[in-house]
Design a protein around this motif. Structure first.
Motif, PDB file in Angstrom:
ATOM      1  N   ILE A 158       8.758  -4.064  -2.252  1.00  0.00           N
ATOM      2  CA  ILE A 158       7.747  -4.670  -3.131  1.00  0.00           C
ATOM      3  C   ILE A 158       6.515  -5.082  -2.316  1.00  0.00           C
ATOM      4  O   ILE A 158       5.378  -4.825  -2.700  1.00  0.00           O
ATOM      5  N   MET A 159       6.755  -5.706  -1.153  1.00  0.00           N
ATOM      6  CA  MET A 159       5.659  -6.189  -0.319  1.00  0.00           C
ATOM      7  C   MET A 159       4.804  -5.029   0.188  1.00  0.00           C
ATOM      8  O   MET A 159       3.572  -5.098   0.167  1.00  0.00           O
ATOM      9  N   GLU A 160       5.454  -3.963   0.665  1.00  0.00           N
ATOM     10  CA  GLU A 160       4.706  -2.803   1.168  1.00  0.00           C
ATOM     11  C   GLU A 160       3.866  -2.194   0.054  1.00  0.00           C
ATOM     12  O   GLU A 160       2.671  -1.944   0.220  1.00  0.00           O
ATOM     13  N   LEU A 161       4.501  -1.953  -1.089  1.00  0.00           N
ATOM     14  CA  LEU A 161       3.791  -1.327  -2.202  1.00  0.00           C
ATOM     15  C   LEU A 161       2.644  -2.202  -2.705  1.00  0.00           C
ATOM     16  O   LEU A 161       1.535  -1.718  -2.929  1.00  0.00           O
ATOM     17  N   ALA A 162       2.915  -3.500  -2.848  1.00  0.00           N
ATOM     18  CA  ALA A 162       1.885  -4.413  -3.368  1.00  0.00           C
ATOM     19  C   ALA A 162       0.669  -4.405  -2.448  1.00  0.00           C
ATOM     20  O   ALA A 162      -0.477  -4.317  -2.900  1.00  0.00           O
ATOM     21  N   THR A 163       0.925  -4.482  -1.134  1.00  0.00           N
ATOM     22  CA  THR A 163      -0.201  -4.509  -0.187  1.00  0.00           C
ATOM     23  C   THR A 163      -0.963  -3.189  -0.237  1.00  0.00           C
ATOM     24  O   THR A 163      -2.201  -3.169  -0.296  1.00  0.00           O
ATOM     25  N   GLY A 164      -0.222  -2.063  -0.203  1.00  0.00           N
ATOM     26  CA  GLY A 164      -0.871  -0.750  -0.258  1.00  0.00           C
ATOM     27  C   GLY A 164      -1.732  -0.605  -1.504  1.00  0.00           C
ATOM     28  O   GLY A 164      -2.896  -0.189  -1.428  1.00  0.00           O
ATOM     29  N   ILE A 165      -1.174  -0.970  -2.647  1.00  0.00           N
ATOM     30  CA  ILE A 165      -1.898  -0.800  -3.916  1.00  0.00           C
ATOM     31  C   ILE A 165      -3.118  -1.718  -3.973  1.00  0.00           C
ATOM     32  O   ILE A 165      -4.215  -1.290  -4.350  1.00  0.00           O
ATOM     33  N   LEU A 166      -2.942  -2.987  -3.559  1.00  0.00           N
ATOM     34  CA  LEU A 166      -4.070  -3.928  -3.618  1.00  0.00           C
ATOM     35  C   LEU A 166      -5.188  -3.535  -2.649  1.00  0.00           C
ATOM     36  O   LEU A 166      -6.368  -3.638  -2.974  1.00  0.00           O
ATOM     37  N   PHE A 167      -4.805  -3.069  -1.445  1.00  0.00           N
ATOM     38  CA  PHE A 167      -5.823  -2.612  -0.484  1.00  0.00           C
ATOM     39  C   PHE A 167      -6.587  -1.429  -1.076  1.00  0.00           C
ATOM     40  O   PHE A 167      -7.798  -1.325  -0.929  1.00  0.00           O
ATOM     41  N   LEU A 168      -5.854  -0.530  -1.746  1.00  0.00           N
ATOM     42  CA  LEU A 168      -6.475   0.663  -2.331  1.00  0.00           C
ATOM     43  C   LEU A 168      -7.413   0.282  -3.486  1.00  0.00           C
ATOM     44  O   LEU A 168      -8.544   0.771  -3.573  1.00  0.00           O
ATOM     45  N   ILE A 169      -6.941  -0.607  -4.364  1.00  0.00           N
ATOM     46  CA  ILE A 169      -7.773  -1.027  -5.505  1.00  0.00           C
ATOM     47  C   ILE A 169      -9.094  -1.622  -4.990  1.00  0.00           C
ATOM     48  O   ILE A 169     -10.171  -1.314  -5.494  1.00  0.00           O
ATOM     49  N   GLY A 170      -9.011  -2.448  -3.952  1.00  0.00           N
ATOM     50  CA  GLY A 170     -10.212  -3.055  -3.385  1.00  0.00           C
ATOM     51  C   GLY A 170     -11.174  -2.007  -2.859  1.00  0.00           C
ATOM     52  O   GLY A 170     -12.387  -2.104  -3.061  1.00  0.00           O
ATOM     53  N   TYR A 171     -10.617  -0.988  -2.198  1.00  0.00           N
ATOM     54  CA  TYR A 171     -11.467   0.085  -1.667  1.00  0.00           C
ATOM     55  C   TYR A 171     -12.175   0.817  -2.802  1.00  0.00           C
ATOM     56  O   TYR A 171     -13.362   1.137  -2.709  1.00  0.00           O
ATOM     57  N   LEU A 172     -11.450   1.062  -3.881  1.00  0.00           N
ATOM     58  CA  LEU A 172     -12.058   1.753  -5.018  1.00  0.00           C
ATOM     59  C   LEU A 172     -13.131   0.882  -5.679  1.00  0.00           C
ATOM     60  O   LEU A 172     -14.099   1.386  -6.230  1.00  0.00           O
ATOM     61  N   MET A 173     -12.965  -0.445  -5.605  1.00  0.00           N
ATOM     62  CA  MET A 173     -13.950  -1.351  -6.215  1.00  0.00           C
ATOM     63  C   MET A 173     -15.184  -1.527  -5.334  1.00  0.00           C
ATOM     64  O   MET A 173     -16.308  -1.539  -5.820  1.00  0.00           O
TER      65      MET A 173
ATOM     66  N   ILE B  61      -6.669 -11.032   0.122  1.00  0.00           N
ATOM     67  CA  ILE B  61      -5.396 -10.450  -0.324  1.00  0.00           C
ATOM     68  C   ILE B  61      -4.292 -10.717   0.701  1.00  0.00           C
ATOM     69  O   ILE B  61      -3.166 -11.096   0.341  1.00  0.00           O
ATOM     70  N   SER B  62      -4.609 -10.534   1.987  1.00  0.00           N
ATOM     71  CA  SER B  62      -3.593 -10.731   3.024  1.00  0.00           C
ATOM     72  C   SER B  62      -3.115 -12.181   3.049  1.00  0.00           C
ATOM     73  O   SER B  62      -1.905 -12.443   3.142  1.00  0.00           O
ATOM     74  N   LEU B  63      -4.067 -13.120   2.966  1.00  0.00           N
ATOM     75  CA  LEU B  63      -3.688 -14.535   2.949  1.00  0.00           C
ATOM     76  C   LEU B  63      -2.815 -14.834   1.734  1.00  0.00           C
ATOM     77  O   LEU B  63      -1.810 -15.535   1.824  1.00  0.00           O
ATOM     78  N   MET B  64      -3.218 -14.278   0.575  1.00  0.00           N
ATOM     79  CA  MET B  64      -2.469 -14.550  -0.649  1.00  0.00           C
ATOM     80  C   MET B  64      -1.022 -14.068  -0.509  1.00  0.00           C
ATOM     81  O   MET B  64      -0.078 -14.817  -0.787  1.00  0.00           O
ATOM     82  N   LEU B  65      -0.842 -12.838  -0.049  1.00  0.00           N
ATOM     83  CA  LEU B  65       0.513 -12.288   0.062  1.00  0.00           C
ATOM     84  C   LEU B  65       1.346 -13.094   1.059  1.00  0.00           C
ATOM     85  O   LEU B  65       2.518 -13.399   0.810  1.00  0.00           O
ATOM     86  N   LEU B  66       0.724 -13.459   2.176  1.00  0.00           N
ATOM     87  CA  LEU B  66       1.436 -14.212   3.204  1.00  0.00           C
ATOM     88  C   LEU B  66       1.846 -15.595   2.685  1.00  0.00           C
ATOM     89  O   LEU B  66       2.971 -16.057   2.904  1.00  0.00           O
ATOM     90  N   ILE B  67       0.916 -16.257   1.979  1.00  0.00           N
ATOM     91  CA  ILE B  67       1.203 -17.594   1.452  1.00  0.00           C
ATOM     92  C   ILE B  67       2.271 -17.512   0.362  1.00  0.00           C
ATOM     93  O   ILE B  67       3.123 -18.392   0.247  1.00  0.00           O
TER      94      ILE B  67
END
Ligand SMILES: [Zn+2]
Length: 251
Positions: free
Chosen positions: A74-89, A103-109
């Motif tokens: 879940i963590m790998e997929l969530a990070t990959g998808i969120l990083f990708l969405i940001g790049y597209l935005m 995003i990184s801070l949010m996932l870590l926290i």
């Protein structure tokens, strides 16, 4: 490029999970090799490829066949998808670099606060340095000073809330990590939008707190994830929230 970003996100998510799970227990994250939590067998490189290792091993350790916690996937997929969405935005821009930090801070926290009820200091420090450098490079010295002042102000607001909480409830109502995190929120968004994050976070936390209180009779809930979640929402919909503030101040 989008594929590279996605793969980078998968790997970075895996790294964030290791940091989030091990650093609070004072375990080494750089020099110790990865091991299976159950059988302590040292894992080979091909056991550590994001997503693929999990799928090929059918979600089990290949040595003891115990289930690997799905949080890895879940963590790998969530990070990959969120990083990708940001790049597209945003494309590869100033906004995108800040977005990656948020995003990184949010996932870590999410990991450390929900599991251990703490927010780690070192990632906050790294984030502060990165944000200051980015703002300095892209916006200049004056913008950095305004952001730093905003961070201090928001930090003081949270400190005051913590103080009130102690006076009213006679115990720690707000963790030290939350107060430090408020500094970063101010640094990122400046004071007014930072206040909006604080207000929004209480609305996000309320249903969860009531549910926890009702179900487990436990009135201690981590607040960091809701701060981080509110930060992400305000950051992504910056224009909307800015317009709202302008509207309120024009009344
Ligand atoms: Zn094992």
């Amino acid at each position: 490029m989008p594929i590279l970003i996605f793969i980078f996100g998968l790997c970075f998510g895996s790294f964030l999970l290791v940091v989030g799970l091990r650093v609070p227990k004072h375990q080494d994250i750089i020099f110790s090799r990865s091991i299976c939590d159950e059988c302590h067998h040292q894992l080979k490189w091909y056991n550590l490829i994001p997503i693929f290792s999990y799928l090929f091993q059918k979600g089990q350790c290949s040595y003891c066949h115990k289930k690997i916690a799905p949080i890895n996937l879940i963590m790998e997929l969530a990070t990959g998808i969120l990083f990708l969405i940001g790049y597209l935005m945003y494309g590869l821009s100033y906004q995108y670099f800040l977005y990656l930090i948020v995003i990184s801070l949010m996932l870590l926290i999410f990991i450390t606060d929900f599991i251990y009820m703490i927010i780690l200091d070192s990632p906050l420090l790294i984030a502060i340095v990165l944000i200051v450098v980015l703002k300095f490079v892209y916006l200049g010295k004056e913008a950095v000073l305004i952001s730093l002042a905003s961070g201090v102000l928001l930090f003081l607001v949270m400190l005051f809330i913590q103080f009130l909480g102690q006076k009213i409830f006679k115990r720690d109502a707000l963790g030290g990590g939350d107060v430090k995190f408020a500094f970063i929120i101010g640094l990122l968004l400046n004071f007014r939008l930072g206040l909006v994050v604080l207000i929004l976070s209480t609305f996000l936390a309320l249903p969860y707190s009531l549910a926890t209180l009702y179900i487990t009779k436990n009135n201690e809930v981590p607040y960091g994830p809701f701060l981080a979640g509110a930060l992400t929402i305000v950051f992504v919909f910056l224009d909307k929230f800015q317009a709202l503030i302008n509207f309120l101040f024009s009344l």
